[in-house]
Design a protein around this motif. Structure first.
Motif, PDB file in Angstrom:
ATOM      1  N   ILE A  97      39.416  25.965  23.994  1.00  0.00           N
ATOM      2  CA  ILE A  97      40.612  26.444  23.300  1.00  0.00           C
ATOM      3  C   ILE A  97      41.076  27.774  23.887  1.00  0.00           C
ATOM      4  CG2 ILE A  97      41.545  27.242  21.099  1.00  0.00           C
ATOM      5  CD1 ILE A  97      41.196  24.245  21.268  1.00  0.00           C
ATOM      6  N   LEU A  98      40.140  28.674  24.138  1.00  0.00           N
ATOM      7  CA  LEU A  98      40.489  29.967  24.722  1.00  0.00           C
ATOM      8  C   LEU A  98      41.086  29.807  26.119  1.00  0.00           C
ATOM      9  CD1 LEU A  98      37.513  32.267  23.654  1.00  0.00           C
ATOM     10  CD2 LEU A  98      39.900  32.489  22.963  1.00  0.00           C
ATOM     11  N   PHE A  99      40.549  28.863  26.895  1.00  0.00           N
ATOM     12  CA  PHE A  99      41.085  28.617  28.232  1.00  0.00           C
ATOM     13  C   PHE A  99      42.521  28.093  28.156  1.00  0.00           C
ATOM     14  CE2 PHE A  99      41.778  25.749  31.878  1.00  0.00           C
ATOM     15  CZ  PHE A  99      41.621  26.654  32.914  1.00  0.00           C
ATOM     16  N   VAL A 100      42.775  27.176  27.226  1.00  0.00           N
ATOM     17  CA  VAL A 100      44.131  26.639  27.054  1.00  0.00           C
ATOM     18  C   VAL A 100      45.090  27.747  26.630  1.00  0.00           C
ATOM     19  CG1 VAL A 100      45.570  25.069  25.697  1.00  0.00           C
ATOM     20  CG2 VAL A 100      43.333  24.307  26.538  1.00  0.00           C
ATOM     21  N   ILE A 101      44.631  28.596  25.696  1.00  0.00           N
ATOM     22  CA  ILE A 101      45.469  29.705  25.244  1.00  0.00           C
ATOM     23  C   ILE A 101      45.762  30.659  26.396  1.00  0.00           C
ATOM     24  CG2 ILE A 101      45.564  31.725  23.733  1.00  0.00           C
ATOM     25  CD1 ILE A 101      43.963  30.164  21.688  1.00  0.00           C
ATOM     26  N   PHE A 102      44.751  30.897  27.241  1.00  0.00           N
ATOM     27  CA  PHE A 102      44.942  31.784  28.385  1.00  0.00           C
ATOM     28  C   PHE A 102      45.966  31.216  29.366  1.00  0.00           C
ATOM     29  CE2 PHE A 102      43.747  33.010  32.746  1.00  0.00           C
ATOM     30  CZ  PHE A 102      43.956  34.372  32.660  1.00  0.00           C
ATOM     31  N   ILE A 103      45.890  29.903  29.628  1.00  0.00           N
ATOM     32  CA  ILE A 103      46.868  29.264  30.526  1.00  0.00           C
ATOM     33  C   ILE A 103      48.276  29.403  29.952  1.00  0.00           C
ATOM     34  CG2 ILE A 103      47.625  27.086  31.530  1.00  0.00           C
ATOM     35  CD1 ILE A 103      45.165  28.274  32.869  1.00  0.00           C
ATOM     36  N   LEU A 104      48.401  29.165  28.642  1.00  0.00           N
ATOM     37  CA  LEU A 104      49.712  29.314  27.999  1.00  0.00           C
ATOM     38  C   LEU A 104      50.197  30.759  28.073  1.00  0.00           C
ATOM     39  CD1 LEU A 104      49.223  27.059  24.841  1.00  0.00           C
ATOM     40  CD2 LEU A 104      50.494  26.514  26.925  1.00  0.00           C
ATOM     41  N   TYR A 105      49.246  31.685  27.940  1.00  0.00           N
ATOM     42  CA  TYR A 105      49.603  33.106  28.038  1.00  0.00           C
ATOM     43  C   TYR A 105      50.144  33.424  29.433  1.00  0.00           C
ATOM     44  CZ  TYR A 105      48.961  38.088  28.855  1.00  0.00           C
ATOM     45  OH  TYR A 105      49.146  39.399  29.218  1.00  0.00           O
ATOM     46  N   VAL A 106      49.485  32.916  30.467  1.00  0.00           N
ATOM     47  CA  VAL A 106      49.927  33.177  31.845  1.00  0.00           C
ATOM     48  C   VAL A 106      51.309  32.581  32.081  1.00  0.00           C
ATOM     49  CG1 VAL A 106      49.464  32.694  34.279  1.00  0.00           C
ATOM     50  CG2 VAL A 106      47.584  33.362  32.766  1.00  0.00           C
ATOM     51  N   LEU A 107      51.528  31.346  31.619  1.00  0.00           N
ATOM     52  CA  LEU A 107      52.834  30.715  31.795  1.00  0.00           C
ATOM     53  C   LEU A 107      53.921  31.493  31.051  1.00  0.00           C
ATOM     54  CD1 LEU A 107      51.867  26.936  31.431  1.00  0.00           C
ATOM     55  CD2 LEU A 107      52.436  28.172  33.530  1.00  0.00           C
ATOM     56  N   GLY A 108      53.599  31.916  29.826  1.00  0.00           N
ATOM     57  CA  GLY A 108      54.556  32.716  29.070  1.00  0.00           C
ATOM     58  C   GLY A 108      54.848  34.042  29.742  1.00  0.00           C
ATOM     59  N   LEU A 166      54.653  34.685  32.984  1.00  0.00           N
ATOM     60  CA  LEU A 166      55.473  34.437  34.173  1.00  0.00           C
ATOM     61  C   LEU A 166      56.926  34.198  33.789  1.00  0.00           C
ATOM     62  CD1 LEU A 166      53.120  32.126  36.282  1.00  0.00           C
ATOM     63  CD2 LEU A 166      53.674  34.522  36.708  1.00  0.00           C
ATOM     64  N   TYR A 167      57.151  33.450  32.702  1.00  0.00           N
ATOM     65  CA  TYR A 167      58.531  33.216  32.247  1.00  0.00           C
ATOM     66  C   TYR A 167      59.201  34.528  31.846  1.00  0.00           C
ATOM     67  CZ  TYR A 167      62.371  31.976  29.168  1.00  0.00           C
ATOM     68  OH  TYR A 167      63.599  31.914  28.563  1.00  0.00           O
ATOM     69  N   LEU A 168      58.480  35.333  31.059  1.00  0.00           N
ATOM     70  CA  LEU A 168      59.037  36.613  30.640  1.00  0.00           C
ATOM     71  C   LEU A 168      59.278  37.525  31.832  1.00  0.00           C
ATOM     72  CD1 LEU A 168      56.944  37.320  27.414  1.00  0.00           C
ATOM     73  CD2 LEU A 168      59.317  36.556  27.565  1.00  0.00           C
ATOM     74  N   THR A 169      58.421  37.429  32.846  1.00  0.00           N
ATOM     75  CA  THR A 169      58.613  38.229  34.055  1.00  0.00           C
ATOM     76  C   THR A 169      59.929  37.892  34.729  1.00  0.00           C
ATOM     77  OG1 THR A 169      56.228  38.450  34.459  1.00  0.00           O
ATOM     78  CG2 THR A 169      57.693  38.749  36.348  1.00  0.00           C
ATOM     79  N   VAL A 170      60.238  36.598  34.814  1.00  0.00           N
ATOM     80  CA  VAL A 170      61.509  36.169  35.414  1.00  0.00           C
ATOM     81  C   VAL A 170      62.685  36.729  34.618  1.00  0.00           C
ATOM     82  CG1 VAL A 170      62.951  34.185  35.995  1.00  0.00           C
ATOM     83  CG2 VAL A 170      60.490  34.085  36.384  1.00  0.00           C
ATOM     84  N   VAL A 171      62.607  36.615  33.288  1.00  0.00           N
ATOM     85  CA  VAL A 171      63.681  37.121  32.430  1.00  0.00           C
ATOM     86  C   VAL A 171      63.829  38.627  32.604  1.00  0.00           C
ATOM     87  CG1 VAL A 171      64.452  37.434  30.043  1.00  0.00           C
ATOM     88  CG2 VAL A 171      63.420  35.270  30.752  1.00  0.00           C
ATOM     89  N   TRP A 172      62.715  39.353  32.612  1.00  0.00           N
ATOM     90  CA  TRP A 172      62.764  40.806  32.730  1.00  0.00           C
ATOM     91  C   TRP A 172      63.287  41.242  34.093  1.00  0.00           C
ATOM     92  CZ3 TRP A 172      57.113  40.909  30.609  1.00  0.00           C
ATOM     93  CH2 TRP A 172      57.143  40.672  29.233  1.00  0.00           C
ATOM     94  N   GLN A 173      62.915  40.518  35.142  1.00  0.00           N
ATOM     95  CA  GLN A 173      63.411  40.872  36.467  1.00  0.00           C
ATOM     96  C   GLN A 173      64.920  40.668  36.557  1.00  0.00           C
ATOM     97  OE1 GLN A 173      60.960  38.420  39.001  1.00  0.00           O
ATOM     98  NE2 GLN A 173      59.429  40.015  39.283  1.00  0.00           N
TER      99      GLN A 173
END
Length: 343
Positions: free
Chosen positions: A177-188, A190-197
């Motif tokens: 569960i923690l690994f899945v949450i971590f993957i979702l965190y990384v994807l989120g 990266l998405y926020l990084t694109v928006v912020w850039q």
């Protein structure tokens, strides 16, 4: 800096630029002016970023890692009030320098790349004396919003991970569960990084800032999110790799790899150079991605209108197009009615 128009992709085909195309266009922007900006603004940013690791480990290891490991056991080391005070001053100074160089680097590089797109001549002196002072204030407002949402995102994500650990502990199911949450965190992230850039570029090239710029950045990211996340993933992966090399062979090089000081210094210089290149590419690619996203959403990017807007930063005397003759940056290409605003 005197780029030719043939080096730039045309607006009607810009939205077709591929993943590798953005990198190609970005690398083609490596002009003498960008070199000067890299040496004067981005290099100090990279030095500040990496020296923070060195100083933290050298002077504040008992705060960032409160356990002093001995040959028999480990005990938490007492941290005095004066230690916390010095650590707080150091952190404030670090984030102040990091934010300052980030603001100046983003403002100058975005303006330079946009000027190259419109084939405008801009000198280093004019950029430093006229453009940056007029851009950094509005960009600072946007950075405050970005930092706020970054803080909220990390707090919420950390809370979810901590709650999951409390519920399931170190079990196999809990680890999954923690690994899945971590993957979702990384994807989120990266998405926020694109928006912020994109938000940062919007702030420089359009007449909005703060929350409105965030909304515009989010809108522009749609449709090219995968490309933007892919670019961010590659650059951040390289950055993470450089940090690991720096910590293993420079920070702990004497203990981990038994390296002589001369080799550690050479690796440190190499790491600073790589981080500088990554930071430069982050800013340049986000500017090119902005142009690609504008084209994808059929928002006109007329070079005359953009050049006119950029000239306002340098307080140049320009000849504006006749009413109805200009194509506004923030309007869909299918529309031809004149707009009251430039963006």
């Amino acid at each position: 800096m005197n780029p030719t128009r043939t080096e730039q992709p045309e607006p009607d085909t810009l939205h077709l630029t591929s993943f590798f195309g953005i990198f190609t266009h970005s690398l083609s922007k490596s002009k003498p002016l960008l070199t000067k900006l890299t040496l004067t603004l981005i290099l100090p940013l990279a030095i500040t970023f990496l020296s923070h690791i060195q100083i933290s480990h050298r002077f504040f290891p008992h705060i960032e890692n409160p356990y002093v490991i001995t040959s028999t056991s480990s005990f938490p080391r007492h941290v005095s009030l004066s230690d916390w005070l010095l650590f707080s001053i150091f952190k404030i100074a670090y984030f102040t320098l990091l934010t300052l160089f980030s603001l100046l680097s983003t403002a100058s590089v975005v303006f330079t790349v946009a000027s190259g797109y419109t084939a405008r001549d801009v000198t280093f002196r004019r950029l430093v004396t006229a453009v940056v002072p007029n851009v950094w204030k509005k960009l600072f407002v946007t950075f405050v919003y970005i930092y706020f949402w970054l803080f909220v995102y990390n707090v919420v994500s950390g809370g979810v991970m901590y709650a999951t650990w409390l519920l399931f502990g170190y079990t196999v199911f809990g680890s999954v569960i923690l690994f899945v949450i971590f993957i979702l965190y990384v994807l989120g992230f990266l998405y926020l990084t694109v928006v912020w850039q994109l938000t940062s570029v919007v702030t420089v090239l359009e007449k909005i800032r703060g929350f409105k710029a965030l909304k515009k950045g989010k809108m522009l990211a749609s449709g090219k999110t995968g490309v933007g996340m892919g670019i961010a993933f590659i650059l951040y992966a390289v950055l993470l790799g450089v940090i690991l090399v720096y910590e293993l062979f420079v920070e702990f090089g004497g203990e981990f790899a038994q390296l002589a000081m001369v080799w550690r210094v050479m690796i440190a210089i190499l790491c600073v150079g790589l981080v500088t290149i990554v930071f430069l590419l982050l800013i340049v690619t986000q500017t090119v991605l902005y142009l690609v996203c504008k084209s994808y959403h059929r928002e006109a990017i007329d070079k005359l209108s953009l050049s006119t807007f950029l000239s306002a930063y340098t307080e140049e005397t320009v000849v504006l197009p006749k009413p109805g003759g200009e194509i506004q940056l923030g309007r869909v290409q299918a529309q031809v009615q004149p707009s009251a605003e430039m963006v």
